[in-house]
Design a protein around this motif. Sequence first.
Motif, PDB file in Angstrom:
ATOM      1  N   LEU A  62     -33.922  18.683  37.640  1.00 12.80           N
ATOM      2  CA  LEU A  62     -32.782  17.769  37.632  1.00 12.80           C
ATOM      3  C   LEU A  62     -31.714  18.232  36.642  1.00 12.80           C
ATOM      4  CD1 LEU A  62     -31.568  15.132  38.690  1.00 12.80           C
ATOM      5  CD2 LEU A  62     -32.814  13.914  36.892  1.00 12.80           C
ATOM      6  N   ALA A  63     -32.153  18.688  35.465  1.00 16.00           N
ATOM      7  CA  ALA A  63     -31.206  19.119  34.441  1.00 16.00           C
ATOM      8  C   ALA A  63     -30.506  20.422  34.807  1.00 16.00           C
ATOM      9  CB  ALA A  63     -31.931  19.281  33.105  1.00 16.00           C
ATOM     10  N   SER A  64     -31.233  21.331  35.459  1.00 15.08           N
ATOM     11  CA  SER A  64     -30.688  22.662  35.751  1.00 15.08           C
ATOM     12  C   SER A  64     -29.862  22.710  37.023  1.00 15.08           C
ATOM     13  CB  SER A  64     -31.828  23.683  35.846  1.00 15.08           C
ATOM     14  OG  SER A  64     -32.571  23.730  34.646  1.00 15.08           O
ATOM     15  N   ASN A  65     -30.322  22.010  38.051  1.00 10.40           N
ATOM     16  CA  ASN A  65     -29.693  22.153  39.368  1.00 10.40           C
ATOM     17  C   ASN A  65     -29.086  20.872  39.924  1.00 10.40           C
ATOM     18  OD1 ASN A  65     -30.694  24.924  39.499  1.00 10.40           O
ATOM     19  ND2 ASN A  65     -32.697  24.024  39.916  1.00 10.40           N
ATOM     20  N   GLY A  66     -29.312  19.742  39.248  1.00  7.94           N
ATOM     21  CA  GLY A  66     -28.773  18.490  39.743  1.00  7.94           C
ATOM     22  C   GLY A  66     -29.610  17.910  40.869  1.00  7.94           C
ATOM     23  N   SER A  67     -29.241  16.736  41.300  1.00  7.12           N
ATOM     24  CA  SER A  67     -30.017  16.035  42.321  1.00  7.12           C
ATOM     25  C   SER A  67     -29.852  16.624  43.710  1.00  7.12           C
ATOM     26  CB  SER A  67     -29.619  14.558  42.350  1.00  7.12           C
ATOM     27  OG  SER A  67     -28.234  14.414  42.636  1.00  7.12           O
ATOM     28  N   GLU A  68     -28.886  17.514  43.897  1.00  7.83           N
ATOM     29  CA  GLU A  68     -28.665  18.095  45.221  1.00  7.83           C
ATOM     30  C   GLU A  68     -29.699  19.162  45.557  1.00  7.83           C
ATOM     31  OE1 GLU A  68     -26.462  16.910  47.333  1.00  7.83           O
ATOM     32  OE2 GLU A  68     -25.924  15.440  45.811  1.00  7.83           O
ATOM     33  N   SER A  69     -30.368  19.712  44.547  1.00  9.89           N
ATOM     34  CA  SER A  69     -31.302  20.808  44.788  1.00  9.89           C
ATOM     35  C   SER A  69     -32.594  20.344  45.449  1.00  9.89           C
ATOM     36  CB  SER A  69     -31.634  21.514  43.477  1.00  9.89           C
ATOM     37  OG  SER A  69     -32.258  20.614  42.574  1.00  9.89           O
ATOM     38  N   ARG A  70     -32.933  19.081  45.278  1.00  7.64           N
ATOM     39  CA  ARG A  70     -34.151  18.531  45.858  1.00  7.64           C
ATOM     40  C   ARG A  70     -33.904  17.063  46.158  1.00  7.64           C
ATOM     41  NH1 ARG A  70     -39.544  20.345  45.624  1.00  7.64           N
ATOM     42  NH2 ARG A  70     -38.991  21.937  44.074  1.00  7.64           N
ATOM     43  N   TYR A  94     -34.490   9.956  40.626  1.00  9.38           N
ATOM     44  CA  TYR A  94     -34.928  10.056  39.239  1.00  9.38           C
ATOM     45  C   TYR A  94     -33.743  10.128  38.287  1.00  9.38           C
ATOM     46  CZ  TYR A  94     -39.661  11.235  40.911  1.00  9.38           C
ATOM     47  OH  TYR A  94     -40.894  11.204  41.496  1.00  9.38           O
ATOM     48  N   THR A  95     -34.004   9.789  37.032  1.00 18.16           N
ATOM     49  CA  THR A  95     -33.044  10.010  35.950  1.00 18.16           C
ATOM     50  C   THR A  95     -33.761  10.807  34.868  1.00 18.16           C
ATOM     51  OG1 THR A  95     -33.671   8.002  34.741  1.00 18.16           O
ATOM     52  CG2 THR A  95     -31.915   7.803  36.418  1.00 18.16           C
ATOM     53  N   PRO A  96     -33.028  11.547  34.040  1.00 21.80           N
ATOM     54  CA  PRO A  96     -33.681  12.301  32.956  1.00 21.80           C
ATOM     55  C   PRO A  96     -34.512  11.414  32.040  1.00 21.80           C
ATOM     56  CG  PRO A  96     -31.424  13.052  33.257  1.00 21.80           C
ATOM     57  CD  PRO A  96     -31.582  11.842  34.125  1.00 21.80           C
ATOM     58  N   LEU A 126     -36.064   8.573  32.753  1.00 23.69           N
ATOM     59  CA  LEU A 126     -37.282   8.134  33.431  1.00 23.69           C
ATOM     60  C   LEU A 126     -38.325   9.249  33.444  1.00 23.69           C
ATOM     61  CD1 LEU A 126     -38.854   6.059  35.111  1.00 23.69           C
ATOM     62  CD2 LEU A 126     -37.704   6.960  37.145  1.00 23.69           C
ATOM     63  N   LEU A 127     -37.908  10.459  33.805  1.00 22.40           N
ATOM     64  CA  LEU A 127     -38.838  11.580  33.856  1.00 22.40           C
ATOM     65  C   LEU A 127     -39.374  11.917  32.476  1.00 22.40           C
ATOM     66  CD1 LEU A 127     -36.940  13.785  36.450  1.00 22.40           C
ATOM     67  CD2 LEU A 127     -39.171  12.706  36.784  1.00 22.40           C
ATOM     68  N   ASN A 128     -38.538  11.737  31.466  1.00 20.54           N
ATOM     69  CA  ASN A 128     -39.000  11.992  30.101  1.00 20.54           C
ATOM     70  C   ASN A 128     -40.059  10.971  29.686  1.00 20.54           C
ATOM     71  OD1 ASN A 128     -38.655  13.609  27.643  1.00 20.54           O
ATOM     72  ND2 ASN A 128     -37.913  11.699  26.729  1.00 20.54           N
ATOM     73  N   ARG A 129     -39.887   9.718  30.100  1.00 20.69           N
ATOM     74  CA  ARG A 129     -40.908   8.697  29.799  1.00 20.69           C
ATOM     75  C   ARG A 129     -42.207   9.001  30.540  1.00 20.69           C
ATOM     76  NH1 ARG A 129     -36.438   5.092  29.971  1.00 20.69           N
ATOM     77  NH2 ARG A 129     -36.885   4.485  32.123  1.00 20.69           N
ATOM     78  N   TYR A 130     -42.095   9.436  31.792  1.00 22.02           N
ATOM     79  CA  TYR A 130     -43.292   9.837  32.540  1.00 22.02           C
ATOM     80  C   TYR A 130     -44.039  10.946  31.808  1.00 22.02           C
ATOM     81  CZ  TYR A 130     -41.821   7.321  36.804  1.00 22.02           C
ATOM     82  OH  TYR A 130     -41.475   6.365  37.723  1.00 22.02           O
ATOM     83  N   ALA A 131     -43.288  11.946  31.347  1.00 22.72           N
ATOM     84  CA  ALA A 131     -43.900  13.084  30.664  1.00 22.72           C
ATOM     85  C   ALA A 131     -44.564  12.654  29.363  1.00 22.72           C
ATOM     86  CB  ALA A 131     -42.848  14.167  30.404  1.00 22.72           C
TER      87      ALA A 131
END
Length: 295
Positions: A192-200, A206-208, A210-215
């Motif tokens: 998400l940080a490198s390629n944005g939401s368009e890459s997948r 997701y938001t950064p 949220l994913l950080n809390r998951y991690a």
Amino acid sequence: MHATVAPRSSLAQIRGLLTLMRPRQWVKNAFVFAPLIFAGEFLKLQSIEKVALAALIFCVASSATYILNDLSDIERDRRHPKKSQTRPLASGLISVPQAIMLLLVLYAVLLATWFVMPAVLYVVLGYLLLNLAYTLVLKHQPVIDIFTIAIGFVLRVYAGAMALSVPVSSWMFVTTLCLALYLAAVKRGQELASNGSESREVLQHYTPALLNRYAEMAATGALLFYSLFVITTRPALVMTIPLVLYGLYRYWFIVESKDGGESPTDALLGDWQLLLTVAIWAVVSAVSIWPEQPL
């Protein structure tokens, strides 16, 4: 529209086929060896051979899933700034018929393992079906996509256990699941940080933060359950807890400072401190439980 690609040499195509199989990613199959250590079987040559064969089978299976995924994502990869150059199918180095032929060969090899390790093949078939569902549907479903990736690592541990005919402890199951969830969440965060939401497609959900809390939750769970396992079941391994903690810290450092979390394999192989930590953990674990009886 994808441009016409000039004919490539046979050597280049062979390299392309090897790249399509992603041998660098085979390092993930080291999870197959976990039961070898914790079941106390690492001194038995026959057990080592069995687990090594199970890991090799999983290497073939994982390569097959990568090819299937690349075939499914070929058009999306062609629009990706990096994958359009590095993926053999997207770049035109390997044709679709060639990829399908290689995929069929790998499936045939896997079927042949029925005569050698039928119990492991059952686990591998589960892995293949899981990844087929992931390729077609599950990778587009938020949260489920992360758990699907994590379950793939758990199945690797089960394959090692099946090869040795030993049970997988509840501790090993939940610790592996949490560690894999941590790696998967970090991977999604870096994508998400490198390629944005368009890459997948799934990244749009997701938001950064949220994913950080998951991690964070998964990393805490992995450390907690591993520590409880050591304290209650394998107290001789207490010296490995700081190594696990350092490994988690170091990996997160690589992710934050070097943008290395999009590929856990590249992060591991590209950092000597992380490699050394894993090696020391394996040696200390083996030496610590050497005198003990298997669970």
